[in-house]
Structures are given as C-alpha cells and as structure tokens.
Motif scaffolding. Structure first.
Motif, PDB file in Angstrom:
ATOM      1  N   PRO A   8      50.362 -39.986  30.019  1.00  0.00           N
ATOM      2  CA  PRO A   8      50.767 -41.071  30.360  1.00  0.00           C
ATOM      3  C   PRO A   8      49.661 -41.875  31.062  1.00  0.00           C
ATOM      4  CG  PRO A   8      51.603 -39.696  31.704  1.00  0.00           C
ATOM      5  CD  PRO A   8      50.957 -38.907  30.661  1.00  0.00           C
ATOM      6  N   GLN A   9      49.796 -43.324  31.324  1.00  0.00           N
ATOM      7  CA  GLN A   9      48.624 -43.959  32.017  1.00  0.00           C
ATOM      8  C   GLN A   9      48.691 -43.560  33.541  1.00  0.00           C
ATOM      9  OE1 GLN A   9      48.782 -48.138  31.501  1.00  0.00           O
ATOM     10  NE2 GLN A   9      47.036 -48.603  32.691  1.00  0.00           N
ATOM     11  N   PHE A  10      49.903 -43.483  34.205  1.00  0.00           N
ATOM     12  CA  PHE A  10      50.084 -42.944  35.673  1.00  0.00           C
ATOM     13  C   PHE A  10      51.387 -41.681  35.669  1.00  0.00           C
ATOM     14  CE2 PHE A  10      47.803 -46.472  37.071  1.00  0.00           C
ATOM     15  CZ  PHE A  10      48.115 -47.640  36.412  1.00  0.00           C
ATOM     16  N   GLY A 102      42.092 -42.945  30.676  1.00  0.00           N
ATOM     17  CA  GLY A 102      42.265 -41.892  31.673  1.00  0.00           C
ATOM     18  C   GLY A 102      43.875 -42.052  32.016  1.00  0.00           C
ATOM     19  N   THR A 103      44.288 -40.757  32.620  1.00  0.00           N
ATOM     20  CA  THR A 103      45.590 -40.906  33.300  1.00  0.00           C
ATOM     21  C   THR A 103      45.556 -40.415  34.766  1.00  0.00           C
ATOM     22  OG1 THR A 103      46.664 -39.524  31.478  1.00  0.00           O
ATOM     23  CG2 THR A 103      47.581 -39.225  33.500  1.00  0.00           C
ATOM     24  N   SER A 104      45.992 -41.472  35.523  1.00  0.00           N
ATOM     25  CA  SER A 104      46.082 -41.459  37.064  1.00  0.00           C
ATOM     26  C   SER A 104      47.286 -40.495  37.519  1.00  0.00           C
ATOM     27  CB  SER A 104      45.918 -42.866  37.606  1.00  0.00           C
ATOM     28  OG  SER A 104      45.853 -42.684  38.873  1.00  0.00           O
ATOM     29  N   LEU A 105      46.769 -39.287  38.169  1.00  0.00           N
ATOM     30  CA  LEU A 105      47.723 -38.683  38.618  1.00  0.00           C
ATOM     31  C   LEU A 105      47.612 -38.557  40.139  1.00  0.00           C
ATOM     32  CD1 LEU A 105      49.666 -36.113  38.208  1.00  0.00           C
ATOM     33  CD2 LEU A 105      47.491 -34.511  38.463  1.00  0.00           C
ATOM     34  N   LEU A 106      48.878 -38.578  40.736  1.00  0.00           N
ATOM     35  CA  LEU A 106      49.104 -38.579  42.141  1.00  0.00           C
ATOM     36  C   LEU A 106      50.297 -37.419  42.377  1.00  0.00           C
ATOM     37  CD1 LEU A 106      48.945 -39.563  44.903  1.00  0.00           C
ATOM     38  CD2 LEU A 106      50.889 -41.292  44.604  1.00  0.00           C
ATOM     39  N   VAL A 107      49.927 -36.515  43.107  1.00  0.00           N
ATOM     40  CA  VAL A 107      50.434 -35.339  43.600  1.00  0.00           C
ATOM     41  C   VAL A 107      50.913 -35.456  44.857  1.00  0.00           C
ATOM     42  CG1 VAL A 107      50.615 -32.676  43.384  1.00  0.00           C
ATOM     43  CG2 VAL A 107      49.398 -33.806  41.846  1.00  0.00           C
ATOM     44  N   THR A 108      52.049 -35.453  45.318  1.00  0.00           N
ATOM     45  CA  THR A 108      52.589 -35.707  46.822  1.00  0.00           C
ATOM     46  C   THR A 108      53.332 -34.221  47.387  1.00  0.00           C
ATOM     47  OG1 THR A 108      54.744 -36.561  46.206  1.00  0.00           O
ATOM     48  CG2 THR A 108      53.072 -38.007  46.659  1.00  0.00           C
TER      49      THR A 108
END
Lengths: 109, 115
Positions: A8-10, A102-108
């Motif tokens: 995915p994109q995000f 790119g895929t922008s990944l956020l890990v919280t």
C-alpha cells in the motif's frame, strides 16, 4: 515516470504486528533493490534480489522475488518503531535506478 | 570514511534566481548520480556521471538544469531561472563502479524551496 507500482501507499500498525508490502511491474526485472528512507535522510540499500523465486532474509525482514521476476514483496515480522520509514523498491534501467513511489510505514509503540 | 556529503542541506531562493547544489561523493567512487524527490514520490533520476563525463543525462527535465563533475569527484547541480515547481529534495548518490551490481550510497539531500 514511475515504472514500479508499490502498495500500500501508507501503512500504520502497532508494534509487534506483521506486515507485507508489494512492488509490481508489467515488465521483467533483471534485478530489484529494496531501500529504506528515514525522514531527512537519503535511501539506504537493504537488499538486492536477482533470481526468480529468490528469498532473502535480513533479521526480521524477508524479501521475495517473484518467479516471473515481475514482482517482489517485503515482509516484516514483529514490527518495531525503528522500522518506521519509507520503503522503496528500485530496478535498473541502464545505469540509472528507477524507483517506485514507496510505502510509508509507521509503527507505533 | 565519510559518506556522501551534500551542501547546503536547505536552500530557499526566489523564483527566477540561480542556484548551485554541491555533492561530495565517497572517495574512490567513480560513479555519481543526481536524483530529485518530490513530496510523496520516490526519487527520480536526473543524471549519471562516470568519472568526469555525463554518461546519461536523460532525466534532466529541461535546459535550465545542468550538472558538472570537472575532476571526477565533486559534482555541482546548477539550476537557472528557478521555478516553484523545482522545489524538491535533490539527492546525490555515488557508487564504486556504476551499473547494476554496484550499490548506490545516498547523501541526505538538499531541500530546495523556490518562493
């Protein structure tokens, strides 16, 4: 012109989850590279895959190159906040590298 | 043992002005690349140098953009008559030999803002 489609994109997930991101093209790759880019920095090479069906592991990251060499995936096991960043795939076109969006990944936590 | 160095890290200029962006590659790397990255996009190829010569400049968007590498080391990307659409992060990368089997090492980029 972006010749590679990433999905995915995000992606926003919690620490400990697994995830997979994809890189696809309508044409065959001779090789494919995966990079990670953190904010304010340049991309850093993670891995190069060359052979159809190839699987490479880098700690919790598993990279797979499709049998037909038109697609690739990146799987992250038990994601950590330090995995946050933009994941880019890139293929050679002559001497240049052509990147996906790119895929922008956020890990919280 | 330093990596690729780019200066300045940030540049703000007015529309119509001329700018120069500098790249110091890793010592001994013969190949040097310039890329441009807009918000939400992957890096887009601009130009590739092998030694002093531009081996592939097919990515330069128009004749306002020009790059040099006179001694086969430091490179300068020059943009004339800047436009707001030129605003982006300009990335430089170097590699030992160039080509598919020679990994690229990127600098942290110059963020150009044209007002």
């Amino acid at each position: 012109t972006q010749l590679l489609e990433q999905s995915p994109q995000f992606l926003s997930i919690q620490e400990g989850e697994n995830l997979t991101v994809y890189c696809n093209s309508s044409s065959v790759f001779s090789s494919l590279q995966w990079y990670r880019q953190e904010p304010g920095e340049g991309p850093v090479l993670l891995v190069t895959v060359v052979t159809g069906g190839e699987v490479k592991k880098l700690k919790r990251l598993t990279f797979q190159f499709g049998d037909a060499r038109k697609d690739s995936s990146l799987h992250i096991t038990a994601a950590q906040p330090g995995d946050t960043g933009l994941y880019l795939c890139a293929k050679n076109s002559g001497y240049a590298l052509n990147f996906g969006k790119g895929t922008s990944l956020l890990v919280t936590p | 043992g330093a990596g690729v160095s780019q200066t300045p890290s940030n540049k703000v200029t007015e529309k119509g002005k001329y700018v120069e962006l500098r790249c110091d590659p890793i010592s001994g790397h013969t190949a040097l690349y310039w890329y441009r990255q807009s918000l939400g996009q992957g890096p887009e190829f601009l130009i590739y140098f092998q030694g002093t010569g531009a081996a592939d400049d097919s990515g330069l968007p128009n004749d306002r953009f020009f790059a040099v590498r006179p001694e086969g080391s430091v490179s300068t990307l020059k943009i004339q008559r800047t436009e707001r659409g030129d605003s982006a992060v300009y990335l430089c990368a170097s590699s030992l030999r160039g080509g598919a089997n020679s990994p690229l090492h990127f600098g942290n980029g110059t963020r150009l803002t044209v007002t």
